[in-house]
Design a protein around this motif. Structure first.
Motif, PDB file in Angstrom:
ATOM      1  N   LEU A  76       0.828  -1.212   0.000  1.00 63.98           N
ATOM      2  CA  LEU A  76       0.000   0.000   0.000  1.00 63.98           C
ATOM      3  C   LEU A  76       0.859   1.258   0.000  1.00 63.98           C
ATOM      4  N   ALA A  77       2.045   1.201   0.624  1.00 61.43           N
ATOM      5  CA  ALA A  77       2.956   2.358   0.601  1.00 61.43           C
ATOM      6  C   ALA A  77       3.420   2.641  -0.826  1.00 61.43           C
ATOM      7  N   LEU A  78       3.724   1.580  -1.572  1.00 60.20           N
ATOM      8  CA  LEU A  78       4.100   1.750  -2.973  1.00 60.20           C
ATOM      9  C   LEU A  78       2.926   2.294  -3.784  1.00 60.20           C
ATOM     10  N   LEU A  79       1.746   1.762  -3.525  1.00 57.36           N
ATOM     11  CA  LEU A  79       0.551   2.231  -4.215  1.00 57.36           C
ATOM     12  C   LEU A  79       0.293   3.704  -3.917  1.00 57.36           C
ATOM     13  N   ILE A  85      -2.524   8.819  -3.389  1.00 57.37           N
ATOM     14  CA  ILE A  85      -3.515   8.699  -2.315  1.00 57.37           C
ATOM     15  C   ILE A  85      -2.775   8.455  -1.001  1.00 57.37           C
ATOM     16  N   PRO A  86      -3.107   9.207   0.053  1.00 57.67           N
ATOM     17  CA  PRO A  86      -2.400   9.041   1.320  1.00 57.67           C
ATOM     18  C   PRO A  86      -2.443   7.605   1.830  1.00 57.67           C
ATOM     19  N   LEU A  87      -1.332   7.156   2.396  1.00 58.82           N
ATOM     20  CA  LEU A  87      -1.264   5.801   2.930  1.00 58.82           C
ATOM     21  C   LEU A  87      -2.314   5.591   4.017  1.00 58.82           C
ATOM     22  N   ALA A  88      -2.532   6.633   4.840  1.00 57.75           N
ATOM     23  CA  ALA A  88      -3.513   6.494   5.918  1.00 57.75           C
ATOM     24  C   ALA A  88      -4.916   6.233   5.380  1.00 57.75           C
TER      25      ALA A  88
END
Length: 403
Positions: free
Chosen positions: A55-58, A64-67
């Motif tokens: 998700l961090a890579l995405l 889009i913020p990781l949070a």
């Protein structure tokens, strides 16, 4: 799988990706996956929940913020939503500068996932610096008191000028970029409300803005950062309304942080005119260079803090600054200070991490190019990196899984 049977995390992921300016096809390509396949395909179809590092890579690719992607923050609080509202209310065309700042926030988040020691270092320093924050219902007084406390924290003597303020701001965890914007804009601060840490990117205008004004702008934005002013998108203009209390506080902070009253008075007692026949040009020039203030800010400060009659400084509002500096024998110092003031530049902090990460194969050349403000010249940046001894990794190292 039917729409109503999708897991919550799949629906959240689908909803979040609707905010991305990058198409789904481009996202798959950026992740090195065939369209509809791999872990993203599994996630979007509800088969396998993605790992946090994925998700961090995405987040870095989609913007889009990781949070938001992990579900810590609702989509409605994302930066994309805040930007839509902020840009819609802004008449000036600052889209390109804001776009660069937005990309920088994403890249900063990714880089900090590789360098957690930087998170600890900057967060610790920011926490210490925020002890200087003063609460006062009179906002101008709060700004002044905070500036005094921060100078004490930094161990700056009353008469000691503030040095490299961009370096100071970045040491607290806010990236500083210099970029060309419309003349009415002094600077922009962009932060992501979904991130736990108050991370920010500050963009300072280089368009017809000399270095003293740029320093004042940085000090102004530093105040917003210290107070964690609850907006995602600050636009610092030359003028502001009398009811914009956060801006009034930031202006008071900047003035007193860069030029405390006692320092102004001591300086003027030593360097001000000694006789009625003495002019004010040379003392004004020395004041501007000593404190690193713009002409207008210097004039306002001398009137307010040193009691200089406004009529005495009026002629210098219209004179060429270069002429004033030459008459004060500060022409070469002035030229050196102004040498790079109109040149866009990268955040030294972000660029340093990006180059280190590129050297060991953690990030691509595209991220380095974005850090340099040259996202449309990746090939050129790659050539320069090779010439300077950087070797591009054939295969990027995947982020470590986090428990």
């Amino acid at each position: 799988m039917e729409q109503h049977d999708l897991p919550d995390w799949t629906q959240r992921l689908r909803d979040a990706l609707t905010l991305s300016r990058t198409s789904v096809a481009e996202i798959y390509a950026g992740l090195g996956l065939h369209h509809g396949e791999g872990w993203l395909g599994d996630a979007l179809n509800g088969r396998v929940s993605p790992a946090r590092y994925q998700l961090a890579l995405l987040s870095a690719i989609s913007g889009i913020p990781l949070a938001v992607l992990v579900g810590d923050t609702p989509v409605q609080r994302s930066l994309a939503v805040a930007l839509r509202a902020g840009l819609a209310a802004t008449e000036e065309d600052i889209g390109s500068a804001v776009e660069r700042a937005e990309a920088s926030i994403r890249d900063l988040e990714l880089l900090l996932s590789w360098y957690p020691q930087e998170v600890v270092r900057t967060s610790t320093l920011a926490k210490e610096a925020r002890r200087a924050v003063a609460t006062d219902s009179y906002y101008a007084r709060a700004g002044k008191r905070t500036s005094e406390r921060l100078r004490d924290y930094l161990e700056l003597a009353d008469e000691e000028p503030v040095g490299n303020i961009a370096e100071l701001v970045e040491s607290l965890g806010a990236a500083v970029i210099f970029e060309n914007m419309p003349g009415a804009i002094q600077g922009v601060t962009l932060r992501d409300p979904s991130m736990d840490a108050w991370r920010a990117v500050i963009v300072v205008n280089t368009n017809a803005t000399w270095w003293g004004r740029q320093r004042f702008t940085l000090a102004h934005e530093l105040c917003h950062f210290l107070y964690k002013d609850d907006r995602s998108f600050f636009v610092n203009r030359k003028t502001y309304g009398e009811h914009d209390l956060e801006e009034i506080r930031a202006e008071a902070f900047a003035r007193h942080f860069l030029a405390p009253d006692i320092a102004v008075q001591e300086f003027w007692s030593k360097h001000g005119p000694k006789a009625a026949t003495d002019g004010y040009g040379a003392p004004l020039a020395k004041f501007m260079m000593h404190f690193g203030l713009s002409r207008q800010a210097s004039i306002n400060t001398l009137i307010e803090a040193a009691g200089v009659p406004q009529r005495s400084l009026e002629p210098y509002k219209r004179a060429r600054i270069s002429d004033i500096m030459r008459q004060a024998r500060l022409g070469s110092d002035w030229e050196a200070a102004c040498a790079d003031q109109n040149e866009p530049s990268a955040s030294h902090w972000v660029l340093s991490m990006a180059l280190d990460a590129y050297r060991v194969g953690l990030v691509s050349s595209e991220l380095v190019a974005r850090a340099l403000g040259r996202g449309d010249d990746v090939a050129g940046v790659e050539r320069e990196l090779t010439e300077q001894g950087y070797k591009r990794a054939v295969t990027l190292v995947q982020p470590r899984r986090q428990s």
